[in-house]
Structure formats: C-alpha cells, structure tokens
Design an enzyme around this catalytic site. Structure first.
Site, short mmCIF file in Angstrom:
data_model
loop_
_atom_site.label_atom_id
_atom_site.label_comp_id
_atom_site.label_asym_id
_atom_site.label_seq_id
_atom_site.Cartn_x
_atom_site.Cartn_y
_atom_site.Cartn_z
N ALA A 65 37.35 4.56 -67.43
CA ALA A 65 37.48 3.48 -66.44
C ALA A 65 38.82 2.79 -66.68
CB ALA A 65 36.33 2.50 -66.61
N GLY A 110 34.55 6.99 -68.90
CA GLY A 110 34.09 7.35 -67.56
C GLY A 110 34.43 8.78 -67.17
N GLU A 113 31.74 10.80 -68.65
CA GLU A 113 30.53 10.47 -67.87
C GLU A 113 30.54 11.18 -66.51
OE1 GLU A 113 31.34 6.17 -68.61
OE2 GLU A 113 29.18 6.06 -68.86
N GLU A 133 34.13 3.74 -75.81
CA GLU A 133 33.91 2.35 -75.36
C GLU A 133 33.68 1.36 -76.49
OE1 GLU A 133 32.56 5.04 -73.97
OE2 GLU A 133 32.71 4.94 -71.80
N1 COA Z 1 42.74 2.65 -68.25
C1 COA Z 1 43.93 2.22 -67.80
N2 COA Z 1 45.09 2.85 -68.08
C2 COA Z 1 45.03 3.94 -68.88
C3 COA Z 1 43.82 4.43 -69.39
C4 COA Z 1 42.63 3.73 -69.04
N3 COA Z 1 41.42 4.15 -69.44
N4 COA Z 1 44.08 5.52 -70.13
C5 COA Z 1 45.40 5.70 -70.09
N5 COA Z 1 45.98 4.76 -69.32
C6 COA Z 1 47.41 4.59 -69.01
C7 COA Z 1 48.18 4.01 -70.17
O1 COA Z 1 48.04 2.59 -70.20
C8 COA Z 1 49.58 4.46 -69.84
O2 COA Z 1 50.09 3.66 -68.80
P1 COA Z 1 51.62 3.05 -68.89
O3 COA Z 1 52.47 4.30 -68.94
O4 COA Z 1 51.75 2.29 -67.63
O5 COA Z 1 51.67 2.28 -70.17
C9 COA Z 1 49.36 5.84 -69.26
O6 COA Z 1 48.00 5.87 -68.82
C10 COA Z 1 49.54 6.96 -70.25
O7 COA Z 1 48.70 6.72 -71.36
P2 COA Z 1 49.23 6.67 -72.88
O8 COA Z 1 48.25 5.87 -73.67
O9 COA Z 1 50.65 6.26 -72.92
O10 COA Z 1 49.14 8.22 -73.28
P3 COA Z 1 48.91 8.84 -74.75
O11 COA Z 1 49.12 10.30 -74.61
O12 COA Z 1 49.69 8.10 -75.75
O13 COA Z 1 47.35 8.57 -75.08
C11 COA Z 1 45.01 8.53 -74.58
C12 COA Z 1 46.37 9.17 -74.31
C13 COA Z 1 44.00 9.13 -73.62
C14 COA Z 1 44.56 8.81 -76.04
C15 COA Z 1 45.12 6.99 -74.37
O14 COA Z 1 45.72 6.74 -73.11
C16 COA Z 1 43.81 6.25 -74.41
O15 COA Z 1 43.25 6.02 -75.48
N6 COA Z 1 43.30 5.84 -73.21
C17 COA Z 1 42.11 5.03 -73.12
C18 COA Z 1 40.88 5.86 -73.37
C19 COA Z 1 39.63 5.00 -73.30
O16 COA Z 1 39.41 4.13 -74.13
N7 COA Z 1 38.80 5.24 -72.28
C20 COA Z 1 37.58 4.52 -72.08
C21 COA Z 1 37.78 3.36 -71.17
S1 COA Z 1 36.29 2.44 -70.92
#
Ligand code: COA
Length: 259
Positions: A65, A110, A113, A133
């Site tokens: 999400a 999500g 999910e 989460e």
């Molecule tokens: N919500 C909003 N934005 C998200 C996102 C999310 N769940 N997951 C990734 N993004 C965005 C990042 O903020 C970033 O945006 P920006 O370039 O404007 O800063 C972009 O997507 C790229 O992500 P980034 O974190 O730079 O890539 P990465 O390769 O370093 O890491 C992940 C990848 C997937 C490990 C990391 O993005 C992450 O942990 N995301 C969240 C996962 C999460 O907790 N999901 C559950 C949400 S309830």
C-alpha cells in the site's frame, strides 16, 4: 474506461492487467485500488475476455500500500481503507474467470496480499515476497492475516507477519505461497500458456471449480461436499459436459461453448 495507474490489454481472450506506477514500485494508493476494482468488474462482464494475468510494470509487482497515504490516516479512515481494499481484492478472488498473478518482482504488503487474492501465482525467480507491515506499526489490511495462513499454514504465516522479513521466490515456492517459479524472461509466456490451457477447458466447469474451492474453504466438510455435489449436478445440465465426455469417447478434442 481509461486508467491512470493501470494498463489493460486483451489478446486471444487473455487480458493482461498491469499495475503501472513503476516510479513508486507500483505502490497501491487509493486511486490505484479503485481502478483495480473498476478493471476487475469490466473483465468479469467482457465476453471477449476468458481470463486475466495480473502483473506489475518495472521491477516490482506491487511494493505494498502507498505508505505516504497511510502515514496520516485516522483510525476511522484506516478501517475504511482496509475494507475498501479487501472488497476489491475479494472481487478478484471471486471472479468466475481465472486470475493468474504473474509476480515479476517485489510483492510486499498489499502486493503479497493482492497476489494471494488471485487464483494462481507464478513467480519470476527475481520476485520477493513479504508482509513487512509490523515494521511500520501496522498489520496487513487487505486480507493478508487471513489468506496467508490459509495458503501456507499458521506457523509460517506467523513468521512472515511477526518478523516482517522478505523471502525469495524459491522459499515462497517451498512454503506453498506460489505455484511455480520460472526465469524472469519466461514469466509472461509461461503464465500466458497456463492461461491458454485453462481457457481450453469448459468455462462453466472452471467457474464452478473456482467457486467450489473458494466457498468450500469457508464451510464445514459436510457443507462443502453438498456444494460440490450441487455443482456437479448443475454441470450435467450444460452442453459442455455432453461435449467434453463425448469428445473423450470419440477420441477428439472438445469444442466447448460455455453453455
Ligand atoms: N509506498 C509508497 N512508496 C513506495 C513504496 C510504498 N509501499 N514502496 C516503494 N516506494 C517508493 C519509494 O519511496 C521510492 O520513491 P522515491 O523515488 O520518490 O523516493 C520508490 O518507490 C523506489 O523505492 P526505493 O525504496 O528507492 O527502492 P529500493 O530498491 O531501495 O527498495 C523496497 C525497494 C521494496 C525494499 C523498498 O521500496 C521498500 O521497503 N518499500 C516498502 C515496502 C513495504 O513496507 N510495503 C508494505 C507497505 S504497508
């Protein structure tokens, strides 16, 4: 209907629905969830579509999400957001047409999910799964705490939710979270071929199989067996059952009409 965060293409009765917010790793903001709801409703009623492949643009399937929207939510809004997402995902899960998740990359929160709400999950060997989460002070809100234990068992679901750690595609396969892992370059072709195989079967039989498994899981064994027998009886009234069984006896391929 034009979409802002999705693309929908149809070829040979197979729809490919792609979540298309690659700069945010296809994170599900409220608008994307709403579009997914419109898309699955459209797919359900479009006779030119037999089944759908769901995938993500770029290096993620869905990275969860949209955390920027979640960060300011009130308890009332959070519950409403969870219920809205659950409702959309449930419409995927109860779609009478087969829905295959082609998981091309991160399927977190999500995203995991959403994949679990699909009927079948095919993963690229580059895919990563997780329910992170708890690292954000949350728990899954789109069905993860309910579907994950049903798919992989209570202990493994506990581990994934409580640690919030990611697992790779091989581990996801080992625990039964995905049906198959294929090389990244072969993902869409593999999923398409599997879908074509399903679409060569009798469509009402496929739809009732989906319903029997989905509804049956929420019933006692005895109730589920009655549901199965009812569906078995119903299928005996279809032209397709006559055609499928006759084709077997006559040693030819069946020509199903979905009637
Ligand atoms: N919500 C909003 N934005 C998200 C996102 C999310 N769940 N997951 C990734 N993004 C965005 C990042 O903020 C970033 O945006 P920006 O370039 O404007 O800063 C972009 O997507 C790229 O992500 P980034 O974190 O730079 O890539 P990465 O390769 O370093 O890491 C992940 C990848 C997937 C490990 C990391 O993005 C992450 O942990 N995301 C969240 C996962 C999460 O907790 N999901 C559950 C949400 S309830």
């Amino acid at each position: 209907m034009p979409f802002k965060f999705l693309t929908l293409e149809v070829a040979d009765r197979v729809a490919t629905l792609t979540i298309n917010r690659p700069d945010k790793l296809n994170a599900l903001n409220d608008a994307t969830i709403a579009e997914l709801g419109h898309a699955i409703d459209q797919i359900r009623v479009d006779d030119s579509i037999g089944g759908v492949l769901l995938t993500g643009a770029g290096r993620a399937f869905v990275a969860g999400a949209d955390i920027s929207e979640l960060s300011s939510q009130t308890p009332v809004l959070a519950k409403a957001r969870a219920r809205a997402g659950q409702d959309v995902f449930r419409r995927f899960e109860t779609c009478p047409k087969p829905v295959i998740a082609a998981v091309n990359g991160f399927a977190l929160g999500g995203g995991c999910e959403l994949a679990m709400a699909c009927h079948i999950r095919i993963a690229s060997d580059a895919a990563k799964f997780g329910q992170p989460e708890s690292k954000l002070g949350l728990l899954p809100g789109f069905g993860g705490s309910q579907r994950l234990p049903r798919l992989v068992g209570k202990g493994r679901a506990m581990q994934l939710l409580l640690t919030g750690e990611m697992i790779d595609a091989a581990e996801a396969y080992r625990i039964g979270l995905v049906n198959k892992v294929v090389p990244a370059t072969e993902l869409m072709n593999f999923a398409k071929e599997m879908m074509k195989g399903i679409l060569s079967n009798a469509p009402i039989a496929v739809a009732l199989s989906i319903e029997a498994i989905d509804r049956g899981l929420g019933m006692s064994l005895d109730e589920g067996l009655v549901l199965e027998a009812n569906h078995f009886g119903l299928l005996a009234a279809t032209d397709d059952m006559g055609e499928g069984t006759r084709a077997f006896i006559e040693k030819r391929a069946p020509a199903f009409k979905g009637k």
